[in-house]
Design a protein around this motif. Sequence first.
Motif, mmCIF file in Angstrom:
data_model
loop_
_atom_site.group_PDB
_atom_site.id
_atom_site.type_symbol
_atom_site.label_atom_id
_atom_site.label_comp_id
_atom_site.label_asym_id
_atom_site.label_seq_id
_atom_site.Cartn_x
_atom_site.Cartn_y
_atom_site.Cartn_z
ATOM 1 N N ASN A 1 62.210 123.809 -0.356
ATOM 2 C CA ASN A 1 61.071 124.675 -0.036
ATOM 3 C C ASN A 1 61.280 125.394 1.285
ATOM 4 O O ASN A 1 60.940 126.571 1.419
ATOM 5 C CB ASN A 1 59.775 123.863 0.021
ATOM 6 N N ARG A 2 61.853 124.698 2.265
ATOM 7 C CA ARG A 2 62.032 125.317 3.585
ATOM 8 C C ARG A 2 63.096 126.411 3.578
ATOM 9 O O ARG A 2 63.075 127.300 4.432
ATOM 10 C CB ARG A 2 62.339 124.237 4.626
ATOM 11 N N SER B 1 54.235 127.612 10.906
ATOM 12 C CA SER B 1 53.065 126.782 11.191
ATOM 13 C C SER B 1 52.515 127.154 12.557
ATOM 14 O O SER B 1 53.201 127.792 13.367
ATOM 15 C CB SER B 1 53.442 125.295 11.170
ATOM 16 N N ASN C 1 58.240 123.743 10.960
ATOM 17 C CA ASN C 1 57.622 123.956 9.658
ATOM 18 C C ASN C 1 56.895 122.690 9.206
ATOM 19 O O ASN C 1 57.519 121.713 8.771
ATOM 20 C CB ASN C 1 58.685 124.350 8.636
ATOM 21 N N HIS C 2 55.566 122.716 9.317
ATOM 22 C CA HIS C 2 54.733 121.590 8.870
ATOM 23 C C HIS C 2 53.891 121.976 7.648
ATOM 24 O O HIS C 2 52.858 121.370 7.394
ATOM 25 C CB HIS C 2 53.818 121.129 10.001
ATOM 26 N N ARG C 3 54.342 122.961 6.897
ATOM 27 C CA ARG C 3 53.585 123.453 5.757
ATOM 28 C C ARG C 3 53.581 122.437 4.618
ATOM 29 O O ARG C 3 54.506 121.618 4.490
ATOM 30 C CB ARG C 3 54.173 124.781 5.257
ATOM 31 N N ASP C 4 52.547 122.534 3.758
ATOM 32 C CA ASP C 4 52.473 121.663 2.586
ATOM 33 C C ASP C 4 52.425 122.467 1.287
ATOM 34 O O ASP C 4 51.983 121.978 0.251
ATOM 35 C CB ASP C 4 51.262 120.728 2.678
ATOM 36 N N ASP C 5 52.927 123.735 1.357
ATOM 37 C CA ASP C 5 52.966 124.563 0.154
ATOM 38 C C ASP C 5 54.411 124.749 -0.295
ATOM 39 O O ASP C 5 55.285 123.959 0.066
ATOM 40 C CB ASP C 5 52.265 125.912 0.399
ATOM 41 N N ASP C 6 54.676 125.793 -1.072
ATOM 42 C CA ASP C 6 56.020 126.020 -1.613
ATOM 43 C C ASP C 6 57.042 126.412 -0.551
ATOM 44 O O ASP C 6 58.237 126.512 -0.858
ATOM 45 C CB ASP C 6 55.980 127.111 -2.688
ATOM 46 N N GLY D 1 57.203 124.712 2.511
ATOM 47 C CA GLY D 1 57.297 123.624 3.465
ATOM 48 C C GLY D 1 57.598 122.305 2.782
ATOM 49 O O GLY D 1 57.602 122.191 1.546
ATOM 50 N N GLY D 2 57.893 121.301 3.615
ATOM 51 C CA GLY D 2 58.159 119.974 3.067
ATOM 52 C C GLY D 2 59.624 119.765 2.748
ATOM 53 O O GLY D 2 60.465 119.679 3.642
ATOM 54 N N ASP E 1 62.260 121.358 10.285
ATOM 55 C CA ASP E 1 61.023 120.586 10.138
ATOM 56 C C ASP E 1 60.297 120.306 11.443
ATOM 57 O O ASP E 1 59.156 119.822 11.428
ATOM 58 C CB ASP E 1 61.267 119.286 9.362
#
Length: 359
Positions: free
Chosen positions: A197-198, A119, A185-190, A192-193, A182
């Motif tokens: 996913n991470r 991110s 990593n502030h992603r909202d795709d595959d 992140g979250g 986290d």
Amino acid sequence: MPSLFDPIDLGAIRAPNRMLMAPLTRGRSTDGHVPTSVMIDYYRQRAGAGLIITEGTGISREGMGWPKAPGLWTEEQVEAWKPVTEAVHAAGGRIVPQLWHLGRLARPAVIGMTPLSSSAIEAPYIPGKPTPYTLPRAATIDDIRRVIDDFGTAARNAIRAGFDGVALHGANGYLIDQFLRDSVNHRDDDYGGAPENRIRLLIEVVDRLIAEVGADRTGVRLSPNGETQGADDSDPESVFVPAARALAERNIAFLELRELSPTGTFGNSEAPKLSPAIRKVFPGPLVLNQDYDATSAQADLDSGVADAIAFGRPFLANPDLVERFRRGAALNSPDTRTFYTDGAKGYTDYPTLEESVAA
């Protein structure tokens, strides 16, 4: 229970003892990240380790943000590594490179571009560093695919250069760790979250390394507890235990954990160690690292929480560390002033036990 001096199979690598040399960045390569002749002597001197894991070795220009650290993405680098691996093997040793992408910790002045991360979150400035870090750009899916390809190319190059396998640097706040935690990593795709996913990038990179060199020649380093270089997690057990389980399912050669302690000399944390929980899901060779001496290392082998121990600064100052531990001999102290300077001073001039006795 095994002793530090008993052999161990790290996948396809038969280590003659359980004292691994941990990766130690030393900055003795050229400005173009090409290994130099003094590195031949440095690694040859330490061939008594059960396995040498080299200093962090860049997989690409983008990921290589440390001045004069070595790389494995050009033909010139591959050729320059060959005499190093040949010297280690001639001395009876085993050696793998630690494959490294710094992510947001790479400085533009070194890589010539904006750094990449999970991110767009800038790393905190660390006192004593030359300059603050730069705001990175969040990796696109195309970036992620390219990074995975770069890891694959570096792994192929490692085998061509004569290494016995590869070790993935997934720790210490660098790119893989920036996807795992986290706080970064502030992603909202595959990617992140949720924890599954991470850990995705870690597993996809490991799968590529396995495809290139085999699971039995692929090791991984993680740093599961505490904050490192601005990377932390609100619930590390929910991330690192599933990651270790996925690595176990792939039968990798070994998993190395660098765990912080409240009194750590190079990084410390009150966060509880996760090695006991990871031990329950990772039955393969588990290697622990952080401020060990001979007594504490043997104690963790005796308890069964570790199968081998990686030593950093003790190997830096004692090329014959295994023999010194075997004899209960005194150790040389590392000279911090020469950790990252050029030349042989503080690099290849630490005396062996025999040299010290003769003097």
